[in-house]
Design a protein around this motif. Structure first.
Motif, PDB file in Angstrom:
ATOM      1  N   CYS A  49     185.294  -1.061  63.676  1.00 20.92           N
ATOM      2  CA  CYS A  49     185.749  -2.724  63.277  1.00 20.92           C
ATOM      3  C   CYS A  49     184.989  -3.330  62.639  1.00 20.92           C
ATOM      4  O   CYS A  49     183.617  -3.017  62.612  1.00 20.92           O
ATOM      5  CB  CYS A  49     186.503  -3.280  64.721  1.00 20.92           C
ATOM      6  SG  CYS A  49     185.435  -4.499  65.376  1.00 20.92           S
TER       7      CYS A  49
ATOM      8  N   GLU B  92     180.907  -4.540  63.651  1.00 20.68           N
ATOM      9  CA  GLU B  92     179.876  -3.537  63.260  1.00 20.68           C
ATOM     10  C   GLU B  92     178.799  -3.752  64.307  1.00 20.68           C
ATOM     11  O   GLU B  92     177.508  -3.903  63.975  1.00 20.68           O
ATOM     12  CB  GLU B  92     179.297  -3.633  61.940  1.00 20.68           C
ATOM     13  CG  GLU B  92     179.995  -3.194  60.855  1.00 20.68           C
ATOM     14  CD  GLU B  92     179.547  -2.515  59.469  1.00 20.68           C
ATOM     15  OE1 GLU B  92     178.594  -3.249  59.211  1.00 20.68           O
ATOM     16  OE2 GLU B  92     180.325  -1.725  58.781  1.00 20.68           O
ATOM     17  N   CYS B  93     178.895  -3.635  65.577  1.00 18.99           N
ATOM     18  CA  CYS B  93     178.071  -3.810  66.732  1.00 18.99           C
ATOM     19  C   CYS B  93     176.851  -2.810  66.622  1.00 18.99           C
ATOM     20  O   CYS B  93     177.129  -1.755  66.367  1.00 18.99           O
ATOM     21  CB  CYS B  93     178.721  -3.623  67.945  1.00 18.99           C
ATOM     22  SG  CYS B  93     180.002  -4.631  68.517  1.00 18.99           S
TER      23      CYS B  93
ATOM     24  N   CYS C 267     178.517   0.742  65.475  1.00 18.59           N
ATOM     25  CA  CYS C 267     179.736   1.321  65.421  1.00 18.59           C
ATOM     26  C   CYS C 267     180.405   0.821  64.025  1.00 18.59           C
ATOM     27  O   CYS C 267     180.451  -0.275  63.238  1.00 18.59           O
ATOM     28  CB  CYS C 267     180.671   0.478  66.382  1.00 18.59           C
ATOM     29  SG  CYS C 267     182.157   0.895  66.659  1.00 18.59           S
TER      30      CYS C 267
ATOM     31  N   TYR D 142     177.467   7.947  70.700  1.00 24.34           N
ATOM     32  CA  TYR D 142     178.556   6.794  70.635  1.00 24.34           C
ATOM     33  C   TYR D 142     179.908   7.168  71.548  1.00 24.34           C
ATOM     34  O   TYR D 142     180.265   8.217  70.885  1.00 24.34           O
ATOM     35  CB  TYR D 142     178.717   5.820  69.793  1.00 24.34           C
ATOM     36  CG  TYR D 142     179.263   4.581  69.896  1.00 24.34           C
ATOM     37  CD1 TYR D 142     178.679   3.673  70.867  1.00 24.34           C
ATOM     38  CD2 TYR D 142     180.246   3.791  69.328  1.00 24.34           C
ATOM     39  CE1 TYR D 142     178.741   2.306  71.338  1.00 24.34           C
ATOM     40  CE2 TYR D 142     180.684   2.554  69.472  1.00 24.34           C
ATOM     41  CZ  TYR D 142     179.835   1.729  70.786  1.00 24.34           C
ATOM     42  OH  TYR D 142     180.173   0.509  70.997  1.00 24.34           O
TER      43      TYR D 142
ATOM     44  N   ASN E   6     188.325  -6.071  70.783  1.00 25.15           N
ATOM     45  CA  ASN E   6     187.416  -6.417  69.747  1.00 25.15           C
ATOM     46  C   ASN E   6     187.498  -7.828  69.417  1.00 25.15           C
ATOM     47  O   ASN E   6     186.369  -8.284  68.663  1.00 25.15           O
ATOM     48  CB  ASN E   6     187.463  -5.494  68.588  1.00 25.15           C
ATOM     49  CG  ASN E   6     188.472  -5.519  67.806  1.00 25.15           C
ATOM     50  OD1 ASN E   6     189.509  -6.116  68.348  1.00 25.15           O
ATOM     51  ND2 ASN E   6     188.552  -4.881  66.726  1.00 25.15           N
TER      52      ASN E   6
ATOM     53  N   GLY F 231     179.347  -2.059  73.167  1.00 22.28           N
ATOM     54  CA  GLY F 231     180.079  -3.057  72.139  1.00 22.28           C
ATOM     55  C   GLY F 231     180.676  -4.118  72.589  1.00 22.28           C
ATOM     56  O   GLY F 231     180.890  -4.151  73.819  1.00 22.28           O
ATOM     57  N   TYR F 232     181.003  -4.968  71.625  1.00 22.96           N
ATOM     58  CA  TYR F 232     181.441  -6.302  72.109  1.00 22.96           C
ATOM     59  C   TYR F 232     182.802  -6.039  72.694  1.00 22.96           C
ATOM     60  O   TYR F 232     183.287  -6.809  73.702  1.00 22.96           O
ATOM     61  CB  TYR F 232     181.877  -6.874  70.906  1.00 22.96           C
ATOM     62  CG  TYR F 232     182.513  -8.435  71.033  1.00 22.96           C
ATOM     63  CD1 TYR F 232     181.731  -9.403  71.383  1.00 22.96           C
ATOM     64  CD2 TYR F 232     183.935  -8.471  70.731  1.00 22.96           C
ATOM     65  CE1 TYR F 232     182.542 -10.660  71.219  1.00 22.96           C
ATOM     66  CE2 TYR F 232     184.260  -9.499  70.945  1.00 22.96           C
ATOM     67  CZ  TYR F 232     183.763 -10.901  71.399  1.00 22.96           C
ATOM     68  OH  TYR F 232     184.224 -11.977  71.397  1.00 22.96           O
ATOM     69  N   CYS F 233     183.366  -4.851  72.397  1.00 22.11           N
ATOM     70  CA  CYS F 233     184.754  -4.631  73.144  1.00 22.11           C
ATOM     71  C   CYS F 233     184.578  -4.305  74.348  1.00 22.11           C
ATOM     72  O   CYS F 233     185.777  -4.212  75.093  1.00 22.11           O
ATOM     73  CB  CYS F 233     185.511  -3.669  72.319  1.00 22.11           C
ATOM     74  SG  CYS F 233     184.618  -2.054  71.839  1.00 22.11           S
TER      75      CYS F 233
HETATM   76  S1  SF4 Z   1     183.789  -4.656  68.884  1.00 20.92           S
HETATM   77 FE1  SF4 Z   1     183.894  -2.291  69.704  1.00 20.92          FE
HETATM   78  S2  SF4 Z   1     185.154  -1.263  68.053  1.00 20.92           S
HETATM   79 FE2  SF4 Z   1     184.216  -3.320  67.085  1.00 20.92          FE
HETATM   80  S3  SF4 Z   1     182.236  -2.657  65.999  1.00 20.92           S
HETATM   81 FE3  SF4 Z   1     181.955  -3.419  68.239  1.00 20.92          FE
HETATM   82  S4  SF4 Z   1     181.956  -1.476  69.335  1.00 20.92           S
HETATM   83 FE4  SF4 Z   1     182.867  -1.146  67.459  1.00 20.92          FE
END
Ligand code: SF4
Lengths: 387, 347
Positions: free
Chosen positions: A72, A75-76, A69, A96, A135, A84-86
């Motif tokens: 942000c 960069e997951c 990603c 994605y 995020n 992703g983390y979010c």
């Molecule tokens: S936290 Fe979400 S927006 Fe940020 S890099 Fe990971 S997946 Fe993407």
């Protein structure tokens, strides 16, 4: 120009929701006193997923169905079928997707002062929405029941950009505010809604932690009218330990927003013992002045114990006043004290003649002495978006 | 929104009688003695241990090279026998039923926490779940809940809506819901699955042994990321200390009775997704009550396979699962990662 005081309760959400937002009330989103999260989480994720799912704008395909990603700075790198983390973006077979496009988890009509944006259409209302996800994971989050859950764990109303803009217009909100959770993670929806809003004469403001990559940020700057950034401290250690993020990219975000000419204000939530030293206030104020300029408003706001930081007290008002005094002494022109209704430092003062030009009591606006963006007393230009 | 009906296993198991089971089990092993460590048998009678054995966490690795017969899919009968051998050997019981009676009591609601995020190929296999259900029912358990995070995940791994068997329910946390209040330990603050907190009296964990691109590997400890609402927040720093902290949450720690690790196919690279080129037909089960010891043993298996394939170690790729050591440290004491204190029993 002198504007009359406007009572906040005219804009209060419950009344609006009950009387005029049947689409929200009907799906349970409108109630400020909504059922507990647990009850909401009991509801199955039976929303037709497809209508909320769009391909993400910023990511890179890697081998073996992995993606990276690029929205942000985190960069997951995400394997197939993972998020992703979010929690708001998912890899499906190497493509994605955002899972939160038009998936509104909460909606309110708020005074713009609540964002807070003090130099942006004072006394008006903002049609304020959020989706689930974030995020970062601030231990003090006031909205963790939205920000720290996955989209399918809360009710979601389908509100495509044109409908959102039409609703804002219908309820006489000159702006849509993307707020409460973290608009970066519903980036595509924000971008399209801002365009849809402009087509209907509605502006868009983002309330963000500023943890975003430069390329998507620059595009945002072109189609947003204001971006308020939460500068959560001036220490990398704090960002690592309390926010689960990084300070440096946030500072870069602020510099870019200024360079792009988008209106911005900064909120610094002051948390006892964690980010409330004189040295940190001073360093932050000096950086704002040198890298952004003295005209960027800075709001030192009061912390209330929440989420994972329930062991700390409310911020003493004296601490906020100390922060303001330090920032004032460094030469910042617009330094406010927030979350202390009735505090004199809620007012906007002309930096030249020192007269009060925008009077505030909580979210209620008193007299406004501004004439075409200038001080009504001495003619000093007051930066902001006033009309 | 409408609630989704409970799921059921897609492939229905053949009926096996208890007597048949006993006969099969009795023919197997039984020299070992039960180990009652950490989250072990929760007050149920344990076997007599020698002093030396009591210090050790037993991990049984049971394999059957013929588990797939001449084809590629698992043979249900052989898998059941393998399960019997593993459980009986772990508890040192005289029969499989004896062993199961040390795990559960009639009248309890028993949860089977599977891992099915990756879909078919890298999830807990349906046939293993069938085998465990069969033995639990024979041990007098009439209320079994097979659960993981999402109904859709269950379905993608081969379980489907509409239970066709009495006493067995298949449900995702998205349908069952989460607790209202946060459960907090160390770095973790999460809402726990109500299936775990309210429905189940005891939990048998059926994790899958596999490589994990972010967390290093996933097995016994990480399986309980499927019990919280926000696992996406806890993959930072290769899951350390988050994985250990999640397992400290009392509802998790207190309810787990046994781990039956699915190592029928081990994804030794490219996980947690299923990538067939790196899926190793290990044809085994890894059984124990100490999740740290299980993870340590599982990690070594993955590293051995990687080395034999000329691949870099997880440490060399900056994704050594250090959360295993954290789970063993003095702040957690969830088990042992000391090979001298692990009794590795290969059968
Ligand atoms: S936290 Fe979400 S927006 Fe940020 S890099 Fe990971 S997946 Fe993407």
């Amino acid at each position: 120009m002198i504007l009359k005081a406007k009572s906040v309760d005219r804009r209060s959400f419950l009344r609006v929701a009950g009387a005029t937002l049947p689409c929200l009330a009907g799906c349970g989103l409108a109630s400020a006193a909504s059922p507990s999260l647990g009850l909401r989480l009991l509801l199955p994720a039976s929303d037709p997923d497809a209508q909320f799912t769009v391909e993400a704008k910023y990511y890179e395909k890697l081998g073996y169905r992995k993606i990276k990603c690029k929205l942000c700075p985190r960069e997951c790198v995400i394997d197939d079928r993972e998020r992703g983390y979010c929690g708001a973006r998912e890899n499906r077979g190497g493509t994605y997707y955002s899972l939160v496009y038009a998936r509104v988890a909460t909606a309110h009509i708020d005074p713009i002062e609540k964002k807070p944006l003090f130099h942006f259409l004072p006394g008006t209302s903002a049609f304020s929405i959020a989706t689930a996800g974030c995020n970062v994971n601030c231990k003090f989050c006031q909205n963790w029941e939205i920000s720290q859950v996955r989209p399918e764990q809360v009710r979601g109303a389908y509100m495509p950009p044109r409908d959102l803009a039409a609703l804002a217009k219908q309820y006489q909100c000159p702006a849509i505010a993307y707020t409460y959770s973290e608009p970066v993670i519903f980036y595509e929806y924000v971008a399209d809604s801002a365009d849809a809003g402009h087509a209907q004469g509605i502006r868009s403001v983002v309330i963000s932690g500023g943890y975003i990559q430069q390329e998507p940020l620059k595009k945002w700057c072109h189609n947003l009218d204001a971006i308020k950034i939460d500068l959560k401290s001036f220490s990398e250690k704090f960002y690592k330990e309390v926010v689960n993020g990084e300070l440096k990219p946030v500072l870069e975000t602020l510099v870019t927003i200024r360079k792009q000419g988008t209106w911005t204000e900064i909120v610094y939530l002051v948390i006892p013992t964690l980010n409330d030293s004189d040295a940190e206030f001073k360093a932050a104020a000096q950086w704002v002045k040198s890298d952004l300029g003295p005209d960027v408003p800075v709001h030192f706001t009061r912390f209330h114990p929440e989420y994972l930081l329930t062991n700390l007290p409310d911020t003493p008002v004296e601490t906020l006043e100390r922060a303001k005094a330090i920032a004032d002494a460094e030469g910042l022109h617009y330094v406010y004290v927030g979350n202390v209704p009735g505090h004199p430092a809620e007012n906007t003062q002309c930096p030249k003649c020192r007269r009060v030009i925008v009077e505030r009591q909580g979210y209620t606006i008193g007299q406004i002495h501004l004439k075409k963006g200038k001080c009504g007393f001495c003619g000093q230009t007051i930066p902001g978006i006033w009309t | 929104m409408s609630a989704r009906a409970a799921n059921t296993i897609r492939a229905r198991p053949t009926r096996r009688t208890f007597l048949q089971t006993c006969a099969l089990g009795a023919a197997a092993f039984g020299s070992g003695r039960a180990i009652d460590r950490a989250s072990g048998t929760a007050g149920l009678p344990s076997s007599t241990l020698t002093d030396k054995q009591a210090d050790k966490s037993r991990v049984v690795i049971a394999r059957d090279p013929g588990l797939r017969g001449s084809g590629t899919s698992l043979d249900s009968d052989r898998l059941l026998k393998l399960l019997d051998r593993a459980i009986q050997s772990f508890y040192g019981a005289d029969s499989p039923l004896d062993a199961w009676k040390r795990v559960v009591r009639p009248g309890e609601c028993v949860g089977l926490k599977i891992n099915c995020l990756a879909g078919r190929g890298a999830s807990t296999t349906v046939k293993l779940v069938e085998a465990v259900i069969e033995r639990l029912q024979q041990a007098g358990i009439t209320n079994i809940v097979v659960w993981d995070r999402l109904n859709s995940d269950l379905e993608s791994a081969g379980f489907r809506a509409g239970s066709s068997r009495p006493g067995v329910q298949f449900i995702g946390n998205d349908t069952a819901g989460y607790e209202d209040g946060l459960a907090i330990h160390g770095s973790v603050g999460s809402l726990l699955s109500r299936t775990l907190t309210r429905t189940c009296d005891a939990v048998i964990s059926l994790p899958v042994l596999k490589d994990h691109g972010i967390a290093g590997m996933t097995f016994a400890l990480k399986n309980f990321f499927g019990a919280i609402h926000n696992p996406n927040k806890y993959h930072l720093t290769v899951g350390d200390p988050y994985v250990a902290d999640v397992n400290m949450l009392p509802a998790i720690r207190q309810k787990i009775r046994l781990h039956i690790g699915d190592a029928t196919a081990v994804q030794y690279e490219g996980g947690p997704s299923f990538l067939p080129q790196w899926s190793w037909r290990f044809n085994g089960l890894v059984v124990g009550t100490d999740p740290v010891a299980l993870d340590y043993v599982g990690w070594q298996l993955i590293e051995q396979k990687r080395a034999s394939e000329g691949m870099k170690s997880l440490a060399a790729l900056n994704r050594a699962p250090n959360y295993i050591a954290t789970a063993a440290d003095s702040g957690h004491r969830l088990g042992t990662n000391d090979p001298k204190r692990i009794e590795r029993l290969e059968i």
